[in-house]
Design a protein around this motif. Sequence first.
Motif, PDB file in Angstrom:
ATOM      1  N   HIS A  65       0.829  -1.205   0.000  1.00 38.47           N
ATOM      2  CA  HIS A  65       0.000   0.000   0.000  1.00 38.47           C
ATOM      3  C   HIS A  65       0.866   1.258   0.000  1.00 38.47           C
ATOM      4  O   HIS A  65       0.631   2.181  -0.783  1.00 38.47           O
ATOM      5  N   SER A  66       1.858   1.287   0.841  1.00 37.04           N
ATOM      6  CA  SER A  66       2.707   2.458   0.983  1.00 37.04           C
ATOM      7  C   SER A  66       3.487   2.766  -0.286  1.00 37.04           C
ATOM      8  O   SER A  66       3.460   3.892  -0.795  1.00 37.04           O
ATOM      9  N   HIS A  67       4.182   1.777  -0.807  1.00 37.55           N
ATOM     10  CA  HIS A  67       5.049   2.003  -1.965  1.00 37.55           C
ATOM     11  C   HIS A  67       4.257   2.284  -3.241  1.00 37.55           C
ATOM     12  O   HIS A  67       4.638   3.158  -4.032  1.00 37.55           O
TER      13      HIS A  67
ATOM     14  N   THR B 182       1.171   3.486  -3.444  1.00 36.08           N
ATOM     15  CA  THR B 182       0.528   4.795  -3.292  1.00 36.08           C
ATOM     16  C   THR B 182       1.529   5.910  -3.541  1.00 36.08           C
ATOM     17  O   THR B 182       1.233   6.889  -4.246  1.00 36.08           O
ATOM     18  N   GLU B 183       2.718   5.773  -2.996  1.00 42.85           N
ATOM     19  CA  GLU B 183       3.753   6.789  -3.191  1.00 42.85           C
ATOM     20  C   GLU B 183       4.096   6.936  -4.670  1.00 42.85           C
ATOM     21  O   GLU B 183       4.195   8.056  -5.192  1.00 42.85           O
ATOM     22  N   ALA B 184       4.258   5.826  -5.365  1.00 39.47           N
ATOM     23  CA  ALA B 184       4.608   5.869  -6.787  1.00 39.47           C
ATOM     24  C   ALA B 184       3.490   6.504  -7.611  1.00 39.47           C
ATOM     25  O   ALA B 184       3.747   7.365  -8.459  1.00 39.47           O
TER      26      ALA B 184
ATOM     27  N   SER C 157       1.185   8.528  -6.595  1.00 38.84           N
ATOM     28  CA  SER C 157       0.992   9.928  -6.203  1.00 38.84           C
ATOM     29  C   SER C 157       1.924  10.862  -6.959  1.00 38.84           C
ATOM     30  O   SER C 157       1.620  12.043  -7.137  1.00 38.84           O
ATOM     31  N   LYS C 158       3.044  10.351  -7.412  1.00 45.24           N
ATOM     32  CA  LYS C 158       4.024  11.168  -8.131  1.00 45.24           C
ATOM     33  C   LYS C 158       3.697  11.332  -9.612  1.00 45.24           C
ATOM     34  O   LYS C 158       4.293  12.164 -10.283  1.00 45.24           O
TER      35      LYS C 158
ATOM     36  N   LEU D  56      -3.551   2.398   2.541  1.00 46.98           N
ATOM     37  CA  LEU D  56      -3.314   3.694   1.905  1.00 46.98           C
ATOM     38  C   LEU D  56      -3.769   3.749   0.456  1.00 46.98           C
ATOM     39  O   LEU D  56      -4.256   4.780  -0.001  1.00 46.98           O
TER      40      LEU D  56
ATOM     41  N   PHE E 148      -6.106   6.493  -1.350  1.00 44.82           N
ATOM     42  CA  PHE E 148      -5.690   7.182  -2.567  1.00 44.82           C
ATOM     43  C   PHE E 148      -6.788   7.093  -3.624  1.00 44.82           C
ATOM     44  O   PHE E 148      -7.135   8.094  -4.257  1.00 44.82           O
TER      45      PHE E 148
ATOM     46  N   LYS F  23      -8.494  10.493  -4.877  1.00 48.04           N
ATOM     47  CA  LYS F  23      -8.122  10.906  -6.235  1.00 48.04           C
ATOM     48  C   LYS F  23      -9.264  10.706  -7.246  1.00 48.04           C
ATOM     49  O   LYS F  23      -9.433  11.499  -8.149  1.00 48.04           O
TER      50      LYS F  23
END
Length: 76
Positions: free
Chosen positions: A11-13, A15-17, A19-20, A61, A65, A69
Amino acid sequence: MQCRQVVQIFHSHITEAFSKLEVSSPQAKNRLCRDVQHILVCIRKLPAQNFSSEPVRNYGLLDEFLAEKFGTKVDE
């Protein structure tokens, strides 16, 4: 490492990717939404702990997202 920790890392990784990413066209936004939904369906299939406090299996997460979004969620 417990499966819940692996799910949280996914979820973290992811979502981070995502989001960019700069998504400008409606087609790209639609595709990203479908991709996130597909990934969440796969994450839901991973083993989950029975005592999870979340009502949705392997919630995290990436679900947040998707809701923020795109204003949607994964249909179970």
